[in-house]
Design a protein around this motif. Structure first.
Motif, PDB file in Angstrom:
ATOM      1  N   GLY A 130     -51.847  30.475 -18.496  1.00  0.00           N
ATOM      2  CA  GLY A 130     -50.840  31.148 -17.635  1.00  0.00           C
ATOM      3  C   GLY A 130     -51.005  32.411 -17.401  1.00  0.00           C
ATOM      4  O   GLY A 130     -51.701  33.200 -18.288  1.00  0.00           O
ATOM      5  N   ARG A 131     -50.287  33.210 -16.480  1.00  0.00           N
ATOM      6  CA  ARG A 131     -50.099  34.666 -16.486  1.00  0.00           C
ATOM      7  C   ARG A 131     -48.922  35.229 -16.844  1.00  0.00           C
ATOM      8  O   ARG A 131     -47.821  34.372 -16.973  1.00  0.00           O
ATOM      9  N   GLY A 132     -48.980  36.278 -17.573  1.00  0.00           N
ATOM     10  CA  GLY A 132     -47.586  36.751 -18.026  1.00  0.00           C
ATOM     11  C   GLY A 132     -47.942  38.074 -18.922  1.00  0.00           C
ATOM     12  O   GLY A 132     -48.884  38.576 -18.832  1.00  0.00           O
ATOM     13  N   TYR A 133     -47.227  38.006 -20.236  1.00  0.00           N
ATOM     14  CA  TYR A 133     -47.226  39.221 -20.943  1.00  0.00           C
ATOM     15  C   TYR A 133     -46.400  38.714 -22.292  1.00  0.00           C
ATOM     16  O   TYR A 133     -45.848  37.461 -22.221  1.00  0.00           O
ATOM     17  N   VAL A 134     -46.494  39.478 -23.258  1.00  0.00           N
ATOM     18  CA  VAL A 134     -45.946  39.277 -24.455  1.00  0.00           C
ATOM     19  C   VAL A 134     -44.874  40.402 -24.876  1.00  0.00           C
ATOM     20  O   VAL A 134     -45.195  41.457 -24.613  1.00  0.00           O
ATOM     21  N   THR A 135     -43.542  39.696 -25.189  1.00  0.00           N
ATOM     22  CA  THR A 135     -42.850  40.868 -25.473  1.00  0.00           C
ATOM     23  C   THR A 135     -42.278  40.549 -27.006  1.00  0.00           C
ATOM     24  O   THR A 135     -42.257  39.632 -27.354  1.00  0.00           O
ATOM     25  N   PHE A 136     -41.991  41.609 -27.748  1.00  0.00           N
ATOM     26  CA  PHE A 136     -41.971  41.808 -29.171  1.00  0.00           C
ATOM     27  C   PHE A 136     -40.542  42.126 -29.787  1.00  0.00           C
ATOM     28  O   PHE A 136     -40.080  43.142 -28.925  1.00  0.00           O
ATOM     29  N   ALA A 137     -39.811  41.501 -30.422  1.00  0.00           N
ATOM     30  CA  ALA A 137     -38.480  42.035 -31.050  1.00  0.00           C
ATOM     31  C   ALA A 137     -38.786  42.278 -32.469  1.00  0.00           C
ATOM     32  O   ALA A 137     -39.194  41.241 -33.342  1.00  0.00           O
ATOM     33  N   VAL A 138     -38.751  43.736 -32.698  1.00  0.00           N
ATOM     34  CA  VAL A 138     -39.172  44.069 -34.035  1.00  0.00           C
ATOM     35  C   VAL A 138     -37.944  44.594 -34.815  1.00  0.00           C
ATOM     36  O   VAL A 138     -37.146  45.380 -34.368  1.00  0.00           O
ATOM     37  N   THR A 139     -37.815  44.187 -35.954  1.00  0.00           N
ATOM     38  CA  THR A 139     -37.037  44.695 -37.092  1.00  0.00           C
ATOM     39  C   THR A 139     -37.516  45.057 -38.222  1.00  0.00           C
ATOM     40  O   THR A 139     -38.808  44.728 -38.388  1.00  0.00           O
ATOM     41  N   PRO A 140     -36.873  45.669 -39.220  1.00  0.00           N
ATOM     42  CA  PRO A 140     -37.533  46.151 -40.570  1.00  0.00           C
ATOM     43  C   PRO A 140     -38.118  44.825 -41.376  1.00  0.00           C
ATOM     44  O   PRO A 140     -39.100  44.946 -41.950  1.00  0.00           O
ATOM     45  N   GLU A 141     -37.447  43.722 -41.084  1.00  0.00           N
ATOM     46  CA  GLU A 141     -37.944  42.390 -41.819  1.00  0.00           C
ATOM     47  C   GLU A 141     -38.857  41.581 -40.878  1.00  0.00           C
ATOM     48  O   GLU A 141     -39.671  40.939 -41.763  1.00  0.00           O
ATOM     49  N   SER A 142     -38.649  41.527 -39.740  1.00  0.00           N
ATOM     50  CA  SER A 142     -39.498  40.480 -38.817  1.00  0.00           C
ATOM     51  C   SER A 142     -40.125  41.065 -37.440  1.00  0.00           C
ATOM     52  O   SER A 142     -39.690  41.947 -37.127  1.00  0.00           O
ATOM     53  N   TRP A 143     -41.189  40.555 -37.301  1.00  0.00           N
ATOM     54  CA  TRP A 143     -41.976  40.673 -35.784  1.00  0.00           C
ATOM     55  C   TRP A 143     -41.897  39.415 -35.243  1.00  0.00           C
ATOM     56  O   TRP A 143     -42.600  38.350 -35.570  1.00  0.00           O
ATOM     57  N   ARG A 144     -41.184  39.301 -34.144  1.00  0.00           N
ATOM     58  CA  ARG A 144     -41.067  38.077 -33.293  1.00  0.00           C
ATOM     59  C   ARG A 144     -41.790  38.304 -32.077  1.00  0.00           C
ATOM     60  O   ARG A 144     -41.590  39.512 -31.463  1.00  0.00           O
ATOM     61  N   ALA A 145     -42.782  37.451 -31.553  1.00  0.00           N
ATOM     62  CA  ALA A 145     -43.286  37.455 -30.189  1.00  0.00           C
ATOM     63  C   ALA A 145     -42.804  36.450 -29.451  1.00  0.00           C
ATOM     64  O   ALA A 145     -42.693  35.231 -29.764  1.00  0.00           O
TER      65      ALA A 145
END
Ligand code: FE
Ligand code: CA
Length: 528
Positions: free
Chosen positions: A480-495
């Protein structure tokens, strides 16, 4: 920034005002700076042809106290002579930065000179800003006003932000489709966008499946060729919108110059017969056009065939972003990633200076996360006797970085990559040949914005494949076409892997096809 007098070279203007200029005039009336007179000034006194801000605005490389703002005067951006339709005279461009969208609280302003030798681009490194703040900016040339851009400074050093939103993008061949991925990214409101390369391609394959405008150019060789091709991608409104909405930090891959080049060596066949000297001359033109069109600092201005693209941004104590250059200093590709040559410790991906600069910080950085924002996949991929353009062709060099990561297993090592036009996520093992060796970090490989897409049979582009049991450290792969967005906190890195429904039409929906998270304490990906 030197102030200059209005140029004496005043050309007759066009009587009909463009929509863009009318919108600009409306913005002027709202501003407090006595702009109503400017808005009503006869356009024949305007030295700049109508529609000068057709390529929009951008900002980039935010630090805690400063950010680069960019524009280029180009009323006719696809003019094949590379002038953008501008007369040769230099033009003073006024800029202002405000705390509010209506420019009632302007905090910085000045004048920059847009010169023909820089394609009338303007790069202002706006200093004296406050950390962790949203700012708005715009430019004026003659009586024309640019669209308003929105940007954000990095948090103050020493502070630990509770959250950070960052997105990655790569590979956006113009003729392969519309930039619907950026339409979706805009709705995510990222704090920062990392562009990992193939921002444009030095050649296209004809008008492509969506009938995008196909330029009467072959492969880029001249400065004008490169300028026109890179300007063309900014004619897509979704790309202009995301640049106007969030700061970018960009690094190039190969196609901004020539496919699969290595140092001074072009790919066999592409730029056929080019000697290193000829290829260096070509690189000088390509890098110049790249700098002209990107929100980059003066330190990144190329000197002939050399450009300093590796650099570092910090987001308070939350993250360090090491923007890498895996093109200029690499040893030539191996023909087969399984050959002994791929293990040769003399071979380099980053060059010795950049490698030292990177490893030194990986061993001492005090941020919760330490990011390698770079071009090509880093994790070991299935061995199919393929040529080694990725890190698999530079195994000893990769091993040196993995060893540095392993020395600090709780330093939140995250590698970002693109290039392969499909999605991947992987655990990074201290030794890929020993599956039981510790996981020292994780990698997120983002798919293309458009490249290799736009094929009618490619819809719907949401197919997701299960991980390959032959590659246990790979935790996700998808098309697929798209991108990845990340939600980052001091404890976790979510993609969140975001895929658009189509690139065959100018607008599209988007959906999240996979979510993977790693924790600061225990590196390693889990779904969800
Ligand atoms: Fe690509
Ligand atoms: Ca590439």
């Amino acid at each position: 920034m030197a102030h200059t007098d209005e140029p004496s070279d005043r050309r007759p203007g066009v009587a009909r005002r463009s929509l863009l200029q009318a919108a600009g005039a409306a913005a002027l009336v709202l501003s407090p700076a006595g702009a109503a007179t400017a808005a009503t000034r006869p356009s024949r006194r305007d030295p700049v042809p109508d529609g000068a801000f057709a390529l929009g605005v951008a900002s980039g490389d935010p630090l805690a106290d400063r950010v680069v703002i960019w524009t280029r005067l180009a009323p006719d951006p696809l003019r094949l002579d590379g002038t953008g339709g501008m007369p040769p005279a230099a033009v003073p461009v006024r800029w202002e930065v405000a705390e509010d969208e209506r420019f009632g609280r302007t905090v910085r302003r000045g004048v920059a000179l847009a010169r023909a030798e820089d394609a009338h681009s303007v790069h202002v490194d706006v200093a004296g800003l406050r950390p962790g703040r949203v700012y708005f900016y715009r430019f004026r040339a003659g009586d024309q006003v640019s669209p308003t851009g929105r940007t954000r400074t990095a948090p103050a050093p020493g502070t630990l932000p509770a959250s950070w939103s960052v997105a990655i993008a790569s590979c956006q061949r113009f003729t392969d489709g519309y930039y619907t991925a950026y339409e979706a990214m805009l709705r995510d409101e990222p704090d920062l966008v990392l562009h990992l390369g193939d921002y444009f391609y030095e050649k296209d394959n004809g008008p492509g499946p969506v009938g995008r405008q196909h330029l009467p150019l072959g492969e880029c060789f001249s400065l004008a060729d490169y300028r026109v091709r890179i300007a063309q991608v900014r004619t897509d409104p979704h790309l202009r919108a995301i640049h106007a909405a969030a700061p970018f930090a960009v690094t190039f891959d190969d196609h901004e110059v020539s496919g699969n080049y290595a140092g001074d060596i072009p790919e066999t066949g592409a730029g056929a017969g080019a000697s290193p000297e000829e290829f260096r001359a070509r690189k000088a033109l390509a890098y110049k056009s790249y700098w002209e069109h990107m929100p980059l600092r003066a330190a990144q201005r190329p000197r002939g065939p050399e450009i300093l693209m590796y650099r570092r941004l910090r987001w308070g104590r939350l993250a360090t972003v090491n923007l890498l250059d895996t093109r200029q200093y690499r040893s030539d590709q191996v023909a087969d990633v399984e050959s002994p040559e791929a293990y040769d410790p003399e071979r380099t991906m980053l060059g010795s200076a950049q490698e030292r600069w990177l490893v030194g910080d990986l061993l001492t950085s005090r941020t919760r996360w330490n990011v390698l924002a770079q071009q090509v996949p880093f994790f070991e991929t299935p061995r199919v006797g393929t040529p080694g353009d990725k890190w698999d062709g530079y195994r000893a060099a990769r091993g040196r970085l993995l060893a540095a990561m392993a020395r600090r297993p709780h330093a939140g090592h995250v590698v970002l990559s693109g290039d392969i036009h499909s999605n991947r996520a992987a655990d990074l093992k201290a030794d890929f040949d020993a599956p039981s060796s510790p996981t020292v970090g994780v990698e997120f490989t983002g798919t293309s914005i458009t490249s290799s897409g736009g094929v009618v049979g490619d819809e719907p582009v949401t197919a997701v494949y299960d991980p390959d049991p032959a590659v246990p450290h790979m935790r996700f792969r998808g098309t697929g076409r798209g991108y990845v967005t990340f939600a980052v906190t001091p404890e976790s890195w979510r993609a969140d892997y975001r895929i658009v429904g189509t690139v065959l039409r100018p607008t599209s929906s988007a959906s999240t096809v996979a979510t993977l998270t790693t924790s600061h304490e225990r590196p390693g990906l889990r779904h969800g």
